[in-house]
Scaffold this active site. Structure first.
Site, short mmCIF file in Angstrom:
data_model
loop_
_atom_site.label_atom_id
_atom_site.label_comp_id
_atom_site.label_asym_id
_atom_site.label_seq_id
_atom_site.Cartn_x
_atom_site.Cartn_y
_atom_site.Cartn_z
N THR A 1 46.03 42.13 41.35
CA THR A 1 47.17 42.58 42.16
C THR A 1 47.91 41.41 42.80
O THR A 1 48.82 41.64 43.60
CB THR A 1 46.69 43.54 43.27
N ASP B 1 56.56 29.98 30.05
CA ASP B 1 56.47 29.18 31.27
C ASP B 1 55.01 28.95 31.65
O ASP B 1 54.70 28.01 32.38
CB ASP B 1 57.18 29.89 32.43
N ASN C 1 40.73 34.68 42.08
CA ASN C 1 41.89 35.45 41.63
C ASN C 1 42.23 35.21 40.17
O ASN C 1 42.19 36.11 39.35
CB ASN C 1 43.11 35.14 42.49
N GLU C 2 42.62 33.97 39.85
CA GLU C 2 43.04 33.69 38.48
C GLU C 2 43.01 32.20 38.18
O GLU C 2 43.04 31.36 39.09
CB GLU C 2 44.45 34.22 38.21
N ASP D 1 45.66 36.44 53.35
CA ASP D 1 44.94 36.39 52.08
C ASP D 1 44.57 34.97 51.66
O ASP D 1 43.50 34.74 51.09
CB ASP D 1 45.79 37.04 50.98
N GLY D 2 45.45 34.01 51.92
CA GLY D 2 45.15 32.63 51.56
C GLY D 2 43.92 32.12 52.30
O GLY D 2 43.06 31.46 51.70
N ALA E 1 39.79 41.38 40.88
CA ALA E 1 40.14 41.08 42.27
C ALA E 1 41.50 40.43 42.38
O ALA E 1 42.23 40.63 43.36
CB ALA E 1 39.07 40.17 42.89
N ASN F 1 49.06 37.86 38.98
CA ASN F 1 49.05 38.62 37.74
C ASN F 1 50.02 39.80 37.79
O ASN F 1 50.77 40.06 36.84
CB ASN F 1 47.62 39.11 37.47
#
Length: 254
Positions: A154, A143, A113-114, A43-44, A151, A157
């Site tokens: 999952t 924190d 992603n985020e 995935d990375g 996307a 998040n």
């Protein structure tokens, strides 16, 4: 339709061997001349490839030669052209992060992603959250906090107990990381067209870093996050196991 492929791979031996094997079977065009970029890894590596191909118009098809591989299709060397012709195309609009650091410098970056803000020291972060210019949470001690796309819902998040979003949902997840006050606040679902502004309170005492996927900005004082209106990336998933199917399945794994 005859397509040209460009095979790219992460540095791992399995991914490199797969790229060599597939290139011998199907040919290997230069990335800028290919119709489809075939990414081999985890995935990375897929996220890295999607960033590199943003707004190029090229399709990206991933096959898993890594570990988790949520963004990837299963690996096979059989009938690659047929699989890609039958694949489902997903068009993703990334998030645009605009971060101002303690020196007043502005940094911009994109996130598939985020975008996350995370405390830099032993002190919890103290943040103020605004949506389209209106303060919605005057003080969040935590924190960190993130804005996640469907996307990315999952990924980090979900680990922070945020909601899983269908890929075609016009929503963003605003999710805290270990909220201390208000302790019961679990985040919010936001329309994808809003602008989220996060101000860092007491930045010298409670320094915070901002991260857009794999790009980090140290010691930020304010971060604005909005869905890109211009930039897109195109990813292909097997029709037998589409991305929407994967996201739906994730909600029944507990």
């Amino acid at each position: 339709m005859a397509r040209t492929f460009s095979f790219i791979a992460s540095p791992t031996p399995d991914a490199q061997a797969a790229a060599t094997h597939l290139a011998a079977l199907y040919g290997n065009a230069r990335a800028e001349e290919a119709d489809v970029i075939v990414a081999l890894g985890g995935d990375g590596f897929m996220l890295q490839t999607l960033h590199e191909q943003m707004s190029s118009g090229r399709l990206v098809y991933g096959m898993n030669r890594g570990s988790v591989g949520f963004l990837m299709n299963d690996y096979s060397d059989k009938d690659l052209s047929g699989r890609i012709d039958a694949a489902v195309e997903n068009i993703i609009r990334p998030l645009e992060m605009t971060a101002i650091d303690a020196d007043g410098k502005t940094h911009t970056s994109l996130a598939i992603n985020e975008v996350s803000l995370l405390r830099q020291s032993y002190q919890a972060a103290k943040l103020r959250l605004s949506i389209d210019g209106q303060v919605r949470l005057e003080e969040l001690i935590c924190d960190g906090v993130m804005v996640a796309t469907p996307a990315g819902s999952t990924a980090y998040n979900l680990s922070a107990h945020g909601p899983i979003l269908p890929l075609d949902a016009q929503l963003l997840a605003l999710t805290p990381v270990s909220a201390f006050r208000p302790r019961r606040w679990r985040g919010a679902l936001l329309p994808s067209k809003v602008t989220v502004t996060i101000d860092v309170l007491e930045p010298e005492k409670r320094p915070v870093n901002a991260v857009a996927d794999h790009t980090e900005v140290k010691s930020v004082i304010q971060v604005r996050v909005a869905e890109s209106k211009e930039v897109t990336t195109r990813i292909l998933t097997d029709s037998s196991h589409s991305w929407n199917d994967r996201i739906l399945a994730e909600q029944f794994l507990y």
